[in-house]
Scaffold this motif. Structure first.
Motif, PDB file in Angstrom:
ATOM      1  N   CYS A 186      -9.807   5.868   1.388  1.00 53.48           N
ATOM      2  CA  CYS A 186      -8.375   6.030   1.108  1.00 53.48           C
ATOM      3  C   CYS A 186      -8.068   5.606  -0.337  1.00 53.48           C
ATOM      4  O   CYS A 186      -8.693   4.682  -0.869  1.00 53.48           O
ATOM      5  N   PRO A 187      -7.111   6.268  -0.967  1.00 50.76           N
ATOM      6  CA  PRO A 187      -6.797   5.985  -2.384  1.00 50.76           C
ATOM      7  C   PRO A 187      -5.982   4.699  -2.562  1.00 50.76           C
ATOM      8  O   PRO A 187      -4.885   4.702  -3.113  1.00 50.76           O
ATOM      9  N   THR A 188      -6.526   3.587  -2.075  1.00 47.17           N
ATOM     10  CA  THR A 188      -5.875   2.285  -2.242  1.00 47.17           C
ATOM     11  C   THR A 188      -6.456   1.602  -3.472  1.00 47.17           C
ATOM     12  O   THR A 188      -7.614   1.831  -3.830  1.00 47.17           O
ATOM     13  N   GLU A 189      -5.676   0.744  -4.094  1.00 47.15           N
ATOM     14  CA  GLU A 189      -6.148   0.038  -5.280  1.00 47.15           C
ATOM     15  C   GLU A 189      -6.952  -1.204  -4.910  1.00 47.15           C
ATOM     16  O   GLU A 189      -7.874  -1.586  -5.615  1.00 47.15           O
ATOM     17  N   LYS A 190      -6.607  -1.839  -3.818  1.00 52.05           N
ATOM     18  CA  LYS A 190      -7.272  -3.079  -3.416  1.00 52.05           C
ATOM     19  C   LYS A 190      -8.205  -2.816  -2.239  1.00 52.05           C
ATOM     20  O   LYS A 190      -7.856  -3.028  -1.084  1.00 52.05           O
ATOM     21  N   LYS A 191      -9.406  -2.342  -2.550  1.00 50.91           N
ATOM     22  CA  LYS A 191     -10.348  -1.937  -1.506  1.00 50.91           C
ATOM     23  C   LYS A 191     -10.782  -3.114  -0.643  1.00 50.91           C
ATOM     24  O   LYS A 191     -10.850  -3.012   0.581  1.00 50.91           O
ATOM     25  N   GLU A 192     -11.120  -4.257  -1.293  1.00 52.40           N
ATOM     26  CA  GLU A 192     -11.597  -5.396  -0.527  1.00 52.40           C
ATOM     27  C   GLU A 192     -10.512  -5.914   0.413  1.00 52.40           C
ATOM     28  O   GLU A 192     -10.779  -6.288   1.554  1.00 52.40           O
ATOM     29  N   ALA A 193      -9.254  -5.918  -0.078  1.00 53.99           N
ATOM     30  CA  ALA A 193      -8.145  -6.394   0.749  1.00 53.99           C
ATOM     31  C   ALA A 193      -7.936  -5.487   1.951  1.00 53.99           C
ATOM     32  O   ALA A 193      -7.728  -5.954   3.072  1.00 53.99           O
ATOM     33  N   ALA A 194      -7.996  -4.169   1.709  1.00 52.42           N
ATOM     34  CA  ALA A 194      -7.811  -3.216   2.799  1.00 52.42           C
ATOM     35  C   ALA A 194      -8.904  -3.363   3.849  1.00 52.42           C
ATOM     36  O   ALA A 194      -8.636  -3.319   5.056  1.00 52.42           O
ATOM     37  N   MET A 195     -10.153  -3.572   3.402  1.00 53.34           N
ATOM     38  CA  MET A 195     -11.263  -3.714   4.335  1.00 53.34           C
ATOM     39  C   MET A 195     -11.143  -5.005   5.138  1.00 53.34           C
ATOM     40  O   MET A 195     -11.363  -5.031   6.353  1.00 53.34           O
ATOM     41  N   SER A 196     -10.768  -6.088   4.475  1.00 52.67           N
ATOM     42  CA  SER A 196     -10.626  -7.365   5.163  1.00 52.67           C
ATOM     43  C   SER A 196      -9.500  -7.308   6.196  1.00 52.67           C
ATOM     44  O   SER A 196      -9.653  -7.773   7.326  1.00 52.67           O
ATOM     45  N   LEU A 197      -8.362  -6.726   5.804  1.00 54.09           N
ATOM     46  CA  LEU A 197      -7.235  -6.619   6.732  1.00 54.09           C
ATOM     47  C   LEU A 197      -7.591  -5.726   7.916  1.00 54.09           C
ATOM     48  O   LEU A 197      -7.225  -6.013   9.064  1.00 54.09           O
ATOM     49  N   LEU A 198      -8.326  -4.632   7.646  1.00 48.42           N
ATOM     50  CA  LEU A 198      -8.770  -3.744   8.723  1.00 48.42           C
ATOM     51  C   LEU A 198      -9.537  -4.519   9.782  1.00 48.42           C
ATOM     52  O   LEU A 198      -9.249  -4.424  10.982  1.00 48.42           O
ATOM     53  N   HIS A 199     -10.517  -5.294   9.356  1.00 48.61           N
ATOM     54  CA  HIS A 199     -11.369  -6.002  10.314  1.00 48.61           C
ATOM     55  C   HIS A 199     -10.626  -7.133  11.016  1.00 48.61           C
ATOM     56  O   HIS A 199     -11.054  -7.572  12.093  1.00 48.61           O
TER      57      HIS A 199
END
Length: 405
Positions: free
Chosen positions: A133-146
């Motif tokens: 997904c075209p998000t700027e904060k990849k690590e944040a998105a992945m952490s929140l997902l999990h």
């Protein structure tokens, strides 16, 4: 029509659907264990047969992890993930009805196999979908997902407990069908959300053979094993440890053990998702590994029950970043890894999830059932996690297809 157009045009809906995917994963992995005593009583199942339910779930998901590297790209992510949710729906509904129309144990195992197929696909596919997904904060998105796996686990336990208190555990089949609505509705949702290329158009895809030749990949593979082992080594034994080693009641053990563990783990992932810009991933993972060692030592060596329970709970916080953080490191370090990389890392994580509790159990059994000794041995996994993170960022490690973090 406006709502449908909005869903198709905004990647936030993709991320929301992925959140529901991880909640689905939490439901299928943790609903049946709440009913093990009921299954044993209603269907006259032995402890070995009950244990096999969890084993079958794990083995099927492990097999799907391995096969996903081949079929996900060919079949397409949208159809695969939607179908995976339907498998989960069918498995939960089947659990409610199949034991009544055939051999009860066979019916249960068929249901487990069905939702485990769906769970395996979800585990492999959801992370790369969010990463694309075209998000700027990849690590944040992945952490929140999990973190949504953790919240899903807590939500499942709380709602199920309230349901059983109000309507009786004998109505668990109704609850199984209610839980089945979540993957069913999410299967429909996934049919409309926008999906993006897993490997960007400007990135050269890495072949499976090329991936296996990379030193970086094998370090990440070991990190995923340690992530799963560190997490489940404590989580799976938390309730039994609280009861047998610390001498608290089962109710207190369940709330202060696995439930508190899940809350703290979800909190760590959500907090990193919020403050990712201020805390480097490498630093957060290294500090978490040190904290994890401290939690295992506290649980294993301190005789006071209160501090033992604190060690169990805070361990959930310490392991929270391990799994999503390793996925994020892999996405940054190996550009073009694609489906094969995510599938093999999911496989490594599942190996760790099985291996961690096994090591704790075997060591404890060899020491006369002393779970403290088993937990003490499990500090090997966070120590290896810390060492692997340092190795990954050392000057000696060649960084392939990526800039050094």
């Amino acid at each position: 029509m406006f709502l449908l157009r909005n869903i198709r045009n905004h990647y936030n809906h993709t991320i929301y659907a992925c959140y529901l995917g991880y909640i689905t994963q939490a439901i299928i992995n943790n609903f049946a264990p709440l009913l093990f005593v009921t299954f044993a009583a209603d269907y006259a199942l032995s402890l070995d047969q009950i244990t096999l339910i969890t084993t079958v779930n794990f083995l099927v998901q492990l097999t799907v992890d391995l096969l996903s590297a081949k079929f996900l790209d060919r079949l397409g992510y949208r159809g695969s993930v939607a179908t995976a949710h339907l498998f989960c729906t069918a498995g939960l509904v089947g659990m409610a009805f199949l034991p009544s129309v055939m051999n009860p144990y066979v019916g249960l195992l068929l249901s487990v196999v069905c939702y485990a197929i769906g769970g395996g696909i979800i585990e492999v596919a959801i992370s790369p979908i969010v990463e694309s997904c075209p998000t700027e904060k990849k690590e944040a998105a992945m952490s929140l997902l999990h973190s949504f796996y953790c919240w899903g686990h807590v939500f499942l336990v709380v709602v199920s407990t309230v349901f059983f208190a109000l309507f009786g555990i004998e109505n668990w089949r109704v609850l199984a069908c209610i839980w089945a609505l979540i993957p069913l509705l999410n299967a429909v949702y996934f049919c409309f959300v926008p999906l993006f290329p897993i490997v960007g158009s400007h990135t050269e895809p890495v072949s499976l053979s090329g991936l296996l030749k990379k030193q970086t990949f094998w370090v990440l593979f070991v990190l995923m094993i340690c992530a799963g082992a560190s997490e489940q080594g404590m989580s799976q034994w938390a309730s039994s440890f609280a009861e047998s080693a610390l001498g608290v009641s089962k109710a207190v053990g369940d709330l202060a053990g696995p439930c508190a563990f899940a809350v703290f783990m979800g909190t760590a992932r959500a907090l990193y998702g919020k403050f990712e810009a201020k805390i480097p991933l490498r630093l957060f993972m290294s500090a978490s590994a040190v904290l994890c060692v401290g939690c295992y030592l506290t649980a294993a060596l301190v005789d006071l029950p209160f501090f033992g329970l604190i060690g169990c709970a805070v361990c959930g916080f310490s392991v929270g970043i391990f799994w999503p953080g390793t996925f994020s490191l892999a996405a940054q370090r190996i550009r073009g890894g694609g489906t094969a990389m995510y599938a093999l890392l999911a496989l490594a994580g599942d190996v760790g999830c099985a291996g961690g509790p096994t090591v704790v159990g075997f060591i404890a059994d060899a020491c006369g059932g002393d779970l403290k000794t088993g937990l003490l041995a499990a500090i090997l996994f966070p120590i290896l996690m810390f060492s692997g993170i340092r190795l990954l960022h050392s000057d000696k490690m060649q960084v392939e297809n990526s800039d050094i973090l």
